[in-house]
Motif scaffolding. Structure first.
Motif, PDB file in Angstrom:
ATOM      1  N   UNK A   1       0.819  -1.201   0.000  1.00 43.42           N
ATOM      2  CA  UNK A   1       0.000   0.000   0.000  1.00 43.42           C
ATOM      3  C   UNK A   1       0.853   1.251   0.000  1.00 43.42           C
ATOM      4  N   UNK A   2       0.209   2.363   0.304  1.00 42.03           N
ATOM      5  CA  UNK A   2       0.905   3.636   0.427  1.00 42.03           C
ATOM      6  C   UNK A   2       1.352   3.811   1.871  1.00 42.03           C
ATOM      7  N   UNK A   3       2.529   4.384   2.079  1.00 38.79           N
ATOM      8  CA  UNK A   3       3.080   4.510   3.431  1.00 38.79           C
ATOM      9  C   UNK A   3       2.207   5.400   4.301  1.00 38.79           C
TER      10      UNK A   3
ATOM     11  N   UNK B   1       5.758  -1.031  -1.299  1.00 41.00           N
ATOM     12  CA  UNK B   1       5.169   0.194  -0.772  1.00 41.00           C
ATOM     13  C   UNK B   1       5.355   1.386  -1.701  1.00 41.00           C
ATOM     14  N   UNK B   2       4.322   2.217  -1.768  1.00 35.12           N
ATOM     15  CA  UNK B   2       4.423   3.526  -2.424  1.00 35.12           C
ATOM     16  C   UNK B   2       4.866   4.531  -1.372  1.00 35.12           C
ATOM     17  N   UNK B   3       5.904   5.270  -1.670  1.00 36.78           N
ATOM     18  CA  UNK B   3       6.462   6.212  -0.706  1.00 36.78           C
ATOM     19  C   UNK B   3       5.709   7.547  -0.761  1.00 36.78           C
TER      20      UNK B   3
ATOM     21  N   UNK C   1      11.401   4.659   5.462  1.00 34.59           N
ATOM     22  CA  UNK C   1      10.607   3.436   5.389  1.00 34.59           C
ATOM     23  C   UNK C   1      11.326   2.289   6.083  1.00 34.59           C
ATOM     24  N   UNK C   2      12.626   2.218   5.930  1.00 32.00           N
ATOM     25  CA  UNK C   2      13.387   1.156   6.592  1.00 32.00           C
ATOM     26  C   UNK C   2      13.364   1.326   8.120  1.00 32.00           C
TER      27      UNK C   2
ATOM     28  N   UNK D   1       0.666  -0.418   6.015  1.00 31.26           N
ATOM     29  CA  UNK D   1       1.513   0.291   6.979  1.00 31.26           C
ATOM     30  C   UNK D   1       0.792   1.408   7.723  1.00 31.26           C
ATOM     31  N   UNK D   2      -0.422   1.753   7.305  1.00 23.60           N
ATOM     32  CA  UNK D   2      -1.113   2.907   7.890  1.00 23.60           C
ATOM     33  C   UNK D   2      -2.355   2.505   8.685  1.00 23.60           C
TER      34      UNK D   2
END
Length: 362
Positions: free
Chosen positions: A100-102, A135-137, A159-160, A236-237
């Motif tokens: 997904x998006x971050x 993931x999209x940043x 992200x890491x 991630x959200x």
């Protein structure tokens, strides 16, 4: 006559289909109806039987019915798991697909919530797991709803750091412009895209991230000569209201049992379409998630059908698929993951967990 026997009488002998299925898209066309006969039958029977499967997962007649309506790809996955079990090679561990998006994922309260409710539970149970992140940043935007946000709001190190909060090993791929373009080309080349308009929809592009994460998982399995037992898809959200430990343990136990112990299913919670933000699947069923993008783009999925309209219409006729209004049933069918899995013979249900798409602190 029992319900199982009634549905068995609906079984269709798939004969050579008339006409050219690759151009059969009109919902009312006899050729389209013939080409989609197998897809509609599998979706309808699995959809109508899903509640019976859930109530009586160990019933022999239900297991026989489930085997008969598996798509070839999913059947091969379960046969492989069955063969490995017989040879003493039990599938084990958990593959976590983080896609997904971050968005708010780098915020400490979000990352810590995910660590506490998901990964701490896995680590505490001494369960081997690996994160496969695609993931999209970007910080905001529902791209499948038409948002054109293409900004890169995070650096790789951000992200890491988020992934390191989770703990455990991970494989990370940024879903950037090149990856989107490759997914677009793949769908355009292999699928009958939006019929004559040849347009790639936004929704299947989102599921291409799940497909990419599954490909990373398979490469890992090949490298280490093993198979995971359970697959978890998270975003991630998303923050969770409570620990997922009990759910993960029960699902992992079921995924490690013999194939014919019970009828497996994929569950979802949080988000649209009966919950696509959190998905849980045994490893053999999880291959079906990689087909959702193709399903929406009117690609053949182990059958001759290339009409999204026909299969969506069949989904709308499945009884008790969604509680509430007809609009809710339409939402479930439009989000596509539920009918796509039913079309492949995989029952669906709700995971029974709650949480929120993280834009505000709980």
């Amino acid at each position: 006559m029992t319900r199982v026997e009634e549905l068995q009488e609906m079984d269709m002998d798939i004969k050579e289909v008339p006409g050219n299925c690759s151009t059969a898209t009109s919902r009312k066309s006899p050729t389209t109806q013939a080409c989609c006969k197998e897809a509609v039958e599998r979706l309808s029977v699995t959809g109508q039987m899903r509640q019976e499967y859930l109530r009586h997962q160990r019933l022999t007649s239900h297991l026989e019915q489930w085997w008969r309506h598996l798509s070839p790809t999913i059947r091969r996955s379960f046969e492989a798991r069955q063969a490995d079990w017989a040879a003493g090679r039990q599938w084990s561990g958990v593959a976590v697909l983080l896609t997904g998006q971050v968005r708010d994922g780098t915020k400490q309260y979000v990352a810590q919530n995910i660590r506490r409710n998901v990964f701490k539970e896995l680590a505490g149970a001494s369960t081997m797991y690996h994160i496969f992140a695609v993931l999209e940043y970007t910080r905001f935007g529902f791209s499948w709803r038409g948002s054109k946000n293409e900004t890169r709001d995070f650096e790789d190190k951000d992200v890491r750091q988020m992934l390191e909060v989770y703990g455990g090993n991970y494989t990370l791929v940024e879903w950037g412009a090149a990856e989107k373009a490759a997914a677009y080309r793949d769908l355009r080349a292999k699928c009958l895209v939006n019929h004559k308009l040849r347009r790639v929809y936004a929704l299947p592009l989102q599921y291409m991230k799940i497909k990419a994460a599954l490909q990373l998982m398979r490469a890992y399995e090949d490298e280490f000569d093993m198979h995971f037992a359970l697959v978890v898809r998270i975003r991630p959200d998303v923050t969770y209201a409570s620990s997922l430990g009990r759910l993960l343990k029960s699902r992992l136990d079921a995924a490690r049992a013999p194939v014919n112990a019970s009828v497996p299913n994929i569950c979802g919670s949080i988000g649209g379409g009966l919950g696509d933000a959190f998905l849980l699947a045994d490893r053999a069923s999880a291959d079906a998630l990689g087909q959702v993008a193709a399903f929406v783009q009117s690609c053949p999925v182990d059958d001759h059908c290339q009409s999204w309209a026909v299969t969506k219409e069949a989904c709308l006729k499945v009884p008790n698929l969604a509680s509430g209004s007809a609009g809710m049933q339409d939402e479930v069918c439009t989000h596509a993951w539920v009918p796509s899995l039913l079309r492949q013979g995989v029952p669906t249900t709700n995971c029974g967990i709650s949480g929120m798409l993280g834009s505000g602190k709980p």
